[in-house]
Design a protein around this motif. Structure first.
Motif, PDB file in Angstrom:
ATOM      1  N   UNK A  33       0.838  -1.194   0.000  1.00  0.00           N
ATOM      2  CA  UNK A  33       0.000   0.000   0.000  1.00  0.00           C
ATOM      3  C   UNK A  33       0.873   1.243   0.000  1.00  0.00           C
ATOM      4  N   UNK A  34       0.304   2.344  -0.479  1.00  0.00           N
ATOM      5  CA  UNK A  34       1.029   3.600  -0.529  1.00  0.00           C
ATOM      6  C   UNK A  34       1.482   4.039   0.848  1.00  0.00           C
ATOM      7  N   UNK A  35       2.686   4.577   0.883  1.00  0.00           N
ATOM      8  CA  UNK A  35       3.270   5.076   2.130  1.00  0.00           C
ATOM      9  C   UNK A  35       3.312   6.590   2.095  1.00  0.00           C
ATOM     10  N   UNK A  36       2.921   7.195   3.209  1.00  0.00           N
ATOM     11  CA  UNK A  36       3.108   8.629   3.388  1.00  0.00           C
ATOM     12  C   UNK A  36       4.132   8.810   4.496  1.00  0.00           C
ATOM     13  N   UNK A  37       4.552  10.035   4.730  1.00  0.00           N
ATOM     14  CA  UNK A  37       5.660  10.312   5.650  1.00  0.00           C
ATOM     15  C   UNK A  37       5.308  10.238   7.116  1.00  0.00           C
ATOM     16  N   UNK A  38       4.667   9.175   7.529  1.00  0.00           N
ATOM     17  CA  UNK A  38       4.335   8.960   8.942  1.00  0.00           C
ATOM     18  C   UNK A  38       5.447   8.148   9.596  1.00  0.00           C
ATOM     19  N   UNK A  39       5.916   8.628  10.736  1.00  0.00           N
ATOM     20  CA  UNK A  39       6.890   7.889  11.534  1.00  0.00           C
ATOM     21  C   UNK A  39       6.140   6.753  12.227  1.00  0.00           C
ATOM     22  N   UNK A  50      10.585  17.100   1.755  1.00  0.00           N
ATOM     23  CA  UNK A  50      11.778  16.254   1.831  1.00  0.00           C
ATOM     24  C   UNK A  50      11.753  15.347   3.055  1.00  0.00           C
ATOM     25  N   UNK A  51      11.297  15.845   4.189  1.00  0.00           N
ATOM     26  CA  UNK A  51      11.209  15.014   5.397  1.00  0.00           C
ATOM     27  C   UNK A  51      10.219  13.876   5.177  1.00  0.00           C
ATOM     28  N   UNK A  52       9.090  14.188   4.542  1.00  0.00           N
ATOM     29  CA  UNK A  52       8.109  13.141   4.259  1.00  0.00           C
ATOM     30  C   UNK A  52       8.684  12.119   3.286  1.00  0.00           C
ATOM     31  N   UNK A  53       9.350  12.589   2.254  1.00  0.00           N
ATOM     32  CA  UNK A  53       9.935  11.702   1.253  1.00  0.00           C
ATOM     33  C   UNK A  53      10.961  10.757   1.887  1.00  0.00           C
ATOM     34  N   UNK A  54      11.829  11.293   2.739  1.00  0.00           N
ATOM     35  CA  UNK A  54      12.825  10.446   3.416  1.00  0.00           C
ATOM     36  C   UNK A  54      12.160   9.417   4.319  1.00  0.00           C
ATOM     37  N   UNK A  93      15.905  11.820  -4.699  1.00  0.00           N
ATOM     38  CA  UNK A  93      15.718  10.725  -3.746  1.00  0.00           C
ATOM     39  C   UNK A  93      15.879   9.380  -4.445  1.00  0.00           C
ATOM     40  N   UNK A  94      15.380   9.277  -5.656  1.00  0.00           N
ATOM     41  CA  UNK A  94      15.496   8.033  -6.429  1.00  0.00           C
ATOM     42  C   UNK A  94      16.963   7.664  -6.632  1.00  0.00           C
ATOM     43  N   UNK A  95      17.780   8.654  -6.967  1.00  0.00           N
ATOM     44  CA  UNK A  95      19.213   8.396  -7.199  1.00  0.00           C
ATOM     45  C   UNK A  95      19.884   7.906  -5.921  1.00  0.00           C
ATOM     46  N   UNK A  96      19.485   8.453  -4.762  1.00  0.00           N
ATOM     47  CA  UNK A  96      20.049   8.022  -3.479  1.00  0.00           C
ATOM     48  C   UNK A  96      19.527   6.651  -3.070  1.00  0.00           C
ATOM     49  N   UNK A  97      18.274   6.390  -3.374  1.00  0.00           N
ATOM     50  CA  UNK A  97      17.585   5.209  -2.862  1.00  0.00           C
ATOM     51  C   UNK A  97      17.782   3.976  -3.734  1.00  0.00           C
ATOM     52  N   UNK A  98      17.826   4.143  -5.049  1.00  0.00           N
ATOM     53  CA  UNK A  98      17.922   3.016  -5.980  1.00  0.00           C
ATOM     54  C   UNK A  98      19.231   3.036  -6.741  1.00  0.00           C
TER      55      UNK A  98
END
Length: 127
Positions: A33-39, A50-54, A93-98
């Motif tokens: 399921x889709x993820x949002x920036x919830x801790x 950016x905080x949500x994306x990370x 973020x894609x470049x850092x993550x993948x």
């Protein structure tokens, strides 16, 4: 042959905020399921794109880890943003993550997301 599916349930990612599962596995393919920036520890939506994306990337890692797989198993991502002007941040973020070869991807602008989130990402992964 009977249809079988396994429901993903982990505390390594935020609990579902509605009537859905964190993910479903069928024949070695995981539909998360889709993820949002919830801790997941505080259940609080972080502030700022950016905080949500990370945090989303951490949440996706948690979902993958809970099933004994990692980012290299992701075959498709769907990204929803409330401001397509932030697309460059998604690419960064894609470049850092993948790593190459990158998964298939779509990215669309939407007017609103759950809980006022600025970005949401869902992934499909395969064992």
């Amino acid at each position: 042959m009977a249809f079988t599916k396994k429901i993903v349930n982990t505390d390594l990612a935020p609990a579902a905020v509605g009537t859905y599962s964190q993910g479903v596995e069928h024949n070695g393919v995981f539909y998360f399921s889709g993820q949002i920036g919830i801790d997941p520890k505080t259940s609080v939506l972080l502030e700022g794109f950016e905080a949500q994306l990370n945090q989303i990337m951490k949440n996706i890692d948690g979902l993958l880890e809970s099933q004994g797989i990692d980012r290299t198993h992701i075959i498709k991502t769907s990204i929803f943003v409330t401001d397509l002007g932030k697309f460059n941040l998604v690419n960064e973020a894609y470049i850092k993550y993948f790593q190459e070869p990158y998964p298939a991807r779509s990215c669309v602008e939407v007017p609103n997301l759950p809980k006022g989130a600025l970005v949401e990402i869902e992934v499909i992964a395969a064992r």
